[in-house]
Write a protein that holds these residues in place. Structure first.
Motif, PDB file in Angstrom:
ATOM      1  N   ALA A  21       0.836  -1.208   0.000  1.00 42.30           N
ATOM      2  CA  ALA A  21       0.000   0.000   0.000  1.00 42.30           C
ATOM      3  C   ALA A  21       0.868   1.255   0.000  1.00 42.30           C
ATOM      4  CB  ALA A  21      -0.935  -0.001   1.204  1.00 42.30           C
ATOM      5  N   GLU A  22       1.938   1.258   0.766  1.00 43.66           N
ATOM      6  CA  GLU A  22       2.826   2.425   0.811  1.00 43.66           C
ATOM      7  C   GLU A  22       3.599   2.587  -0.495  1.00 43.66           C
ATOM      8  OE1 GLU A  22       2.939   4.984   2.961  1.00 43.66           O
ATOM      9  OE2 GLU A  22       1.235   3.968   3.866  1.00 43.66           O
ATOM     10  N   LEU A  23       3.993   1.500  -1.099  1.00 43.38           N
ATOM     11  CA  LEU A  23       4.671   1.570  -2.398  1.00 43.38           C
ATOM     12  C   LEU A  23       3.716   2.142  -3.450  1.00 43.38           C
ATOM     13  CD1 LEU A  23       7.163   1.024  -4.124  1.00 43.38           C
ATOM     14  CD2 LEU A  23       6.303  -1.295  -4.484  1.00 43.38           C
ATOM     15  N   LEU A  24       2.475   1.669  -3.453  1.00 43.13           N
ATOM     16  CA  LEU A  24       1.478   2.184  -4.385  1.00 43.13           C
ATOM     17  C   LEU A  24       1.209   3.667  -4.113  1.00 43.13           C
ATOM     18  CD1 LEU A  24      -0.492   1.698  -6.699  1.00 43.13           C
ATOM     19  CD2 LEU A  24      -2.154   0.886  -5.011  1.00 43.13           C
ATOM     20  N   ARG A  25       1.128   4.039  -2.834  1.00 38.82           N
ATOM     21  CA  ARG A  25       0.903   5.437  -2.468  1.00 38.82           C
ATOM     22  C   ARG A  25       2.065   6.301  -2.967  1.00 38.82           C
ATOM     23  NH1 ARG A  25      -2.535   5.883   1.142  1.00 38.82           N
ATOM     24  NH2 ARG A  25      -1.797   4.193   2.477  1.00 38.82           N
ATOM     25  N   SER A  26       3.287   5.828  -2.802  1.00 40.01           N
ATOM     26  CA  SER A  26       4.465   6.567  -3.277  1.00 40.01           C
ATOM     27  C   SER A  26       4.453   6.707  -4.793  1.00 40.01           C
ATOM     28  CB  SER A  26       5.751   5.860  -2.844  1.00 40.01           C
ATOM     29  OG  SER A  26       5.839   5.793  -1.452  1.00 40.01           O
ATOM     30  N   LEU A  27       4.063   5.653  -5.479  1.00 38.40           N
ATOM     31  CA  LEU A  27       3.989   5.687  -6.940  1.00 38.40           C
ATOM     32  C   LEU A  27       2.925   6.679  -7.409  1.00 38.40           C
ATOM     33  CD1 LEU A  27       4.902   4.568  -9.675  1.00 38.40           C
ATOM     34  CD2 LEU A  27       3.200   2.758  -9.394  1.00 38.40           C
TER      35      LEU A  27
ATOM     36  N   PHE B  43      -3.772   9.818  -0.918  1.00 35.89           N
ATOM     37  CA  PHE B  43      -3.951   9.633   0.520  1.00 35.89           C
ATOM     38  C   PHE B  43      -5.394   9.293   0.870  1.00 35.89           C
ATOM     39  CE2 PHE B  43      -0.189  12.359   0.092  1.00 35.89           C
ATOM     40  CZ  PHE B  43       0.723  11.523   0.707  1.00 35.89           C
ATOM     41  N   ARG B  44      -6.309   9.475  -0.072  1.00 35.28           N
ATOM     42  CA  ARG B  44      -7.731   9.161   0.104  1.00 35.28           C
ATOM     43  C   ARG B  44      -8.213   9.617   1.475  1.00 35.28           C
ATOM     44  NH1 ARG B  44      -6.643   3.531  -2.263  1.00 35.28           N
ATOM     45  NH2 ARG B  44      -6.745   3.001  -0.087  1.00 35.28           N
ATOM     46  N   SER B  45      -7.970  10.881   1.725  1.00 37.48           N
ATOM     47  CA  SER B  45      -8.251  11.449   3.038  1.00 37.48           C
ATOM     48  C   SER B  45      -9.592  12.166   3.065  1.00 37.48           C
ATOM     49  CB  SER B  45      -7.147  12.438   3.414  1.00 37.48           C
ATOM     50  OG  SER B  45      -7.451  13.066   4.633  1.00 37.48           O
TER      51      SER B  45
ATOM     52  N   ARG C 126       2.583  12.861   4.037  1.00 41.35           N
ATOM     53  CA  ARG C 126       2.383  11.520   4.614  1.00 41.35           C
ATOM     54  C   ARG C 126       2.385  11.536   6.137  1.00 41.35           C
ATOM     55  NH1 ARG C 126       1.442   7.735   6.941  1.00 41.35           N
ATOM     56  NH2 ARG C 126       1.859   5.542   6.581  1.00 41.35           N
ATOM     57  N   PHE C 127       3.323  12.278   6.723  1.00 41.82           N
ATOM     58  CA  PHE C 127       3.505  12.201   8.171  1.00 41.82           C
ATOM     59  C   PHE C 127       2.949  13.388   8.954  1.00 41.82           C
ATOM     60  CE2 PHE C 127       6.805   9.429   6.393  1.00 41.82           C
ATOM     61  CZ  PHE C 127       6.395   8.242   6.973  1.00 41.82           C
TER      62      PHE C 127
END
Length: 139
Positions: A8-14, A66-68, A125-126
């Motif tokens: 999920a984090e790799l996809l988010r970074s991409l 981030f689908r926030s 992200r953070f």
């Protein structure tokens, strides 16, 4: 971190990188217009182009990367705080490297764009979306 979280984090970074690349196209296009057509100083063209790319990038990354479901005004205020520091620093860097050191305008803009990509991803992200990532899925 489990395999699912890493994926999920790799996809988010991409996704962030791809949306940022599209914002980069907007930024370089606006910079070229300001620099080569309107003939503004490099630092001013950079500043205008940066604002346009930030608005584009924020909108896409908030919704799709981030689908926030976080408050848009709050998230945008946090992004504005990032740019209150980032923009003067990189505008000064743009001016110093192009006008004082005589580096190529486009090389310096590209350098600032890479700095923006890395630093903004970490900040979004953070800080901006911390605790609200993937919260749009919960609706």
């Amino acid at each position: 971190m489990g395999t699912v979280n890493r994926r999920a984090e790799l996809l988010r970074s991409l996704k962030f990188t791809l949306f940022s690349a599209s914002a980069g196209l907007i930024q370089i296009g606006a910079f070229a217009l300001c620099n080569d057509v309107i003939h503004l100083p490099a630092w001013l063209g950079y500043l205008i182009a940066l604002v346009l790319s930030v608005l584009w990038n924020f909108t896409l990354n908030r919704r799709y990367t981030f689908r926030s479901a976080a408050s848009v005004p709050r998230a945008m205020a946090l992004v504005a705080l990032f740019y209150l520091v980032f923009t003067p620093c990189t505008t000064w860097l743009e001016h110093w490297l192009t006008d004082v050191k005589l580096w190529n305008d486009y090389l310096v803009t590209a350098l600032n764009m890479v700095l923006n990509l890395v630093l903004e991803f970490l900040y979004d992200r953070f800080v901006v979306f911390r605790g609200t990532i993937d919260s749009r899925d919960a609706k």
